[in-house]
Every structure is written in C-alpha cells, then in structure tokens.
Design an enzyme around this catalytic site. Sequence first.
Site, PDB file in Angstrom:
ATOM      1  N   PRO A   1     -16.139  -0.421 -11.932  1.00 47.79           N
ATOM      2  CA  PRO A   1     -17.342  -0.380 -12.763  1.00 47.79           C
ATOM      3  C   PRO A   1     -18.215  -1.604 -12.552  1.00 47.79           C
ATOM      4  O   PRO A   1     -17.731  -2.726 -12.433  1.00 47.79           O
ATOM      5  CB  PRO A   1     -16.773  -0.351 -14.199  1.00 47.79           C
ATOM      6  CG  PRO A   1     -15.385   0.189 -14.054  1.00 47.79           C
ATOM      7  CD  PRO A   1     -14.899  -0.301 -12.727  1.00 47.79           C
TER       8      PRO A   1
ATOM      9  N   TYR B   1       0.853  -1.186   0.000  1.00 50.30           N
ATOM     10  CA  TYR B   1       0.000   0.000   0.000  1.00 50.30           C
ATOM     11  C   TYR B   1       0.892   1.240   0.000  1.00 50.30           C
ATOM     12  O   TYR B   1       1.593   1.526   0.971  1.00 50.30           O
ATOM     13  CB  TYR B   1      -0.894   0.043   1.239  1.00 50.30           C
ATOM     14  CG  TYR B   1      -1.995  -0.994   1.296  1.00 50.30           C
ATOM     15  CD1 TYR B   1      -2.376  -1.720   0.172  1.00 50.30           C
ATOM     16  CD2 TYR B   1      -2.664  -1.239   2.487  1.00 50.30           C
ATOM     17  CE1 TYR B   1      -3.390  -2.660   0.231  1.00 50.30           C
ATOM     18  CE2 TYR B   1      -3.683  -2.176   2.558  1.00 50.30           C
ATOM     19  CZ  TYR B   1      -4.039  -2.889   1.430  1.00 50.30           C
ATOM     20  OH  TYR B   1      -5.053  -3.811   1.516  1.00 50.30           O
TER      21      TYR B   1
ATOM     22  N   PHE C   1     -14.806  -4.412   0.285  1.00 52.28           N
ATOM     23  CA  PHE C   1     -15.893  -3.784  -0.461  1.00 52.28           C
ATOM     24  C   PHE C   1     -17.239  -4.021   0.243  1.00 52.28           C
ATOM     25  O   PHE C   1     -18.235  -4.367  -0.397  1.00 52.28           O
ATOM     26  CB  PHE C   1     -15.974  -4.309  -1.897  1.00 52.28           C
ATOM     27  CG  PHE C   1     -14.768  -4.054  -2.748  1.00 52.28           C
ATOM     28  CD1 PHE C   1     -13.846  -3.075  -2.423  1.00 52.28           C
ATOM     29  CD2 PHE C   1     -14.535  -4.807  -3.885  1.00 52.28           C
ATOM     30  CE1 PHE C   1     -12.723  -2.840  -3.200  1.00 52.28           C
ATOM     31  CE2 PHE C   1     -13.423  -4.586  -4.681  1.00 52.28           C
ATOM     32  CZ  PHE C   1     -12.517  -3.604  -4.338  1.00 52.28           C
ATOM     33  N   PRO C   2     -17.315  -3.834   1.563  1.00 45.99           N
ATOM     34  CA  PRO C   2     -18.576  -4.104   2.261  1.00 45.99           C
ATOM     35  C   PRO C   2     -19.689  -3.138   1.895  1.00 45.99           C
ATOM     36  O   PRO C   2     -20.863  -3.413   2.165  1.00 45.99           O
ATOM     37  CB  PRO C   2     -18.195  -3.960   3.738  1.00 45.99           C
ATOM     38  CG  PRO C   2     -17.059  -2.996   3.727  1.00 45.99           C
ATOM     39  CD  PRO C   2     -16.278  -3.332   2.484  1.00 45.99           C
ATOM     40  N   LEU C   3     -19.315  -2.014   1.277  1.00 41.85           N
ATOM     41  CA  LEU C   3     -20.313  -1.030   0.839  1.00 41.85           C
ATOM     42  C   LEU C   3     -20.282  -0.838  -0.669  1.00 41.85           C
ATOM     43  O   LEU C   3     -20.777   0.148  -1.191  1.00 41.85           O
ATOM     44  CB  LEU C   3     -20.076   0.313   1.539  1.00 41.85           C
ATOM     45  CG  LEU C   3     -20.147   0.279   3.069  1.00 41.85           C
ATOM     46  CD1 LEU C   3     -19.787   1.631   3.654  1.00 41.85           C
ATOM     47  CD2 LEU C   3     -21.543  -0.147   3.544  1.00 41.85           C
ATOM     48  N   GLY C   4     -19.712  -1.822  -1.383  1.00 39.82           N
ATOM     49  CA  GLY C   4     -19.507  -1.655  -2.816  1.00 39.82           C
ATOM     50  C   GLY C   4     -18.145  -1.054  -3.068  1.00 39.82           C
ATOM     51  O   GLY C   4     -17.309  -0.958  -2.165  1.00 39.82           O
TER      52      GLY C   4
END
Length: 289
Positions: free
Chosen positions: A213, A53, A206-209
């Site tokens: 795309p 990171y 990605f728990p909220l998206g």
Amino acid sequence: MLGGRRVARIGFGAMQLALRPGDQSAAGRDKAMTVLRDAVTKGVNHLDTAQFYGAGACNALIRDALHPFPDDLVIVSKVGARDDGTGLVAAQRPEELRAEVEANLTGLDVEQLAVVNLRRLDVPPGLSAEGDQIVDLDSQLAELTALRDEGKIGAIGLSSVGPGQLRQALPAGIACVQNAYSVLDRSSEPLLDLCREHGIAWVPFFPLGSAFPGVPKVTEHPAVVQAAASLGATPAQVGLAWQLAHYAQTLLIPGTSDPAHLDDNIAAGSVRLPSETVVALDRLADSLD
C-alpha cells in the site's frame, strides 16, 4: 560486474517462482522450469534467489531446471530471514546467517554462492527485527566474512540499508546493494550516490513499484505510459530502461513466471531513452513530494 564476475545487466529474480511446497502443480512447476531455462538460453546469467523463497521451493526449481549450472551463471542469494513452515521469520543472528548460507548451498547443490546479500530488517516494508533479532551490523559482517574466507560465498552484498550502514560495511568489501528504488521512489538516492562513489553494483528491487500500500506503480504513471507509446515500448520497459540509464553499474533482476513477460524484460536492455525523456522522467519524483 558482480562479485568480480561479468553479468548481463538484465538478470532474473526468481521470487515469483516460489510457490510453497504443496501448492505446486506439475504444470506450474514445468512452466517455471521452462522460464528459467529460457532465461539462461537467452543470455541471462545472473539469478537472484533465496532459500526462504517458498521454503526452499525456489532453489529446488533452479537446481532441477539448470543443474549442473553453466560456468558463467552467477547465482546470488539472500540471508537474514527464514521460512519456519508457516511463513517468514527474522534470522539475523550470525549463527542463523551461517545456517541459511548452508541451506542455500544444500538447496542449490553447489559448493559456493557467488554473492550473498545480507537483508537487514531495520525498516519496512516486510519483517522488522525485534528482541534478540536486533543484531549489530559488524557481527553479521564478521560471520559473512568468515564464510567468504572459507570459500562458501564469493562476495558479500547488502539489502535494505542506509548510507551510514554501507559506509560502515565498506571495509568488509561490498559487491552490491539491493534497495527499493524506482523512477517514482528516489528515497534511496543518497545510497546510490555512495555506490557510484565506490563503484558498487546497484540492484534495485521494486523497480516498477510494488503491491505494498502507498507504493506508486511506475507502469501506471501517465508520463511513463506516454514515453512508452512514443518509443514503441511497454511502460515496464521504459521504467527498467530508465534504471539502466541512471547508473552504469545498475543490474536489474525483474522476475516473472510468464514466458512472454520474460522476453519483454530482456528486451528492456535494448531500449534507449532519448535524453529529453530521461530528464522528464528524472523530474517525476519531484512531483510526488
């Protein structure tokens, strides 16, 4: 529990703090360090990071903000890629996994990483393994097991895998699994069922998206927005609370560089969804098929 250590169910994902070297202003760096210190002060004791990171910048921030680390702080890192100075490249070979573990130890100035997640590159999004980066899972697990036996890592996790790979890895002892999963993306449900069966911690990313795309954003779905309004919560808190209600060993690692968002994320752990709301949200994925 994570790798035999007790952690709060709301942790902190440090990836958003990973500005590349040369892009960090003094003010931005100070703000990121403040967020990290505030998170720990407010009870967060599970940090998710990786040496790749920001080409080591993220680990440097964590080290500078929090070292010497509190005894109860569980730092989890990830291997399977590296930053070559221009961006991420695959690093799947056993010797590369070892090199990344060593780089994490140096970057964080620690003798052991509590958990190291192996990020497989078999499926999108992100990097894909090609050529000599297509490595069999058993060879990778053998190297990580050796590192665990040497005391350099405390436990082994997996990221971006399927149920068959988790079954294959079970004899090595798996502490956690990280896969994309949200109230609107239930494609990893069979893997989650396997984690339930074996009592393995589930750490969804990605728990909220996400910004990729085609990935729906949980916080924009009308049912989530409506549930949030009825509860006096934010849509993000509802999306995170649904995760916590879905499996008792779900551990969340929302990340932010904003102190206000940090407070909102931590508060999600106190949001209790009525059973009828959980049922309604459970059905959302069906509407996307």
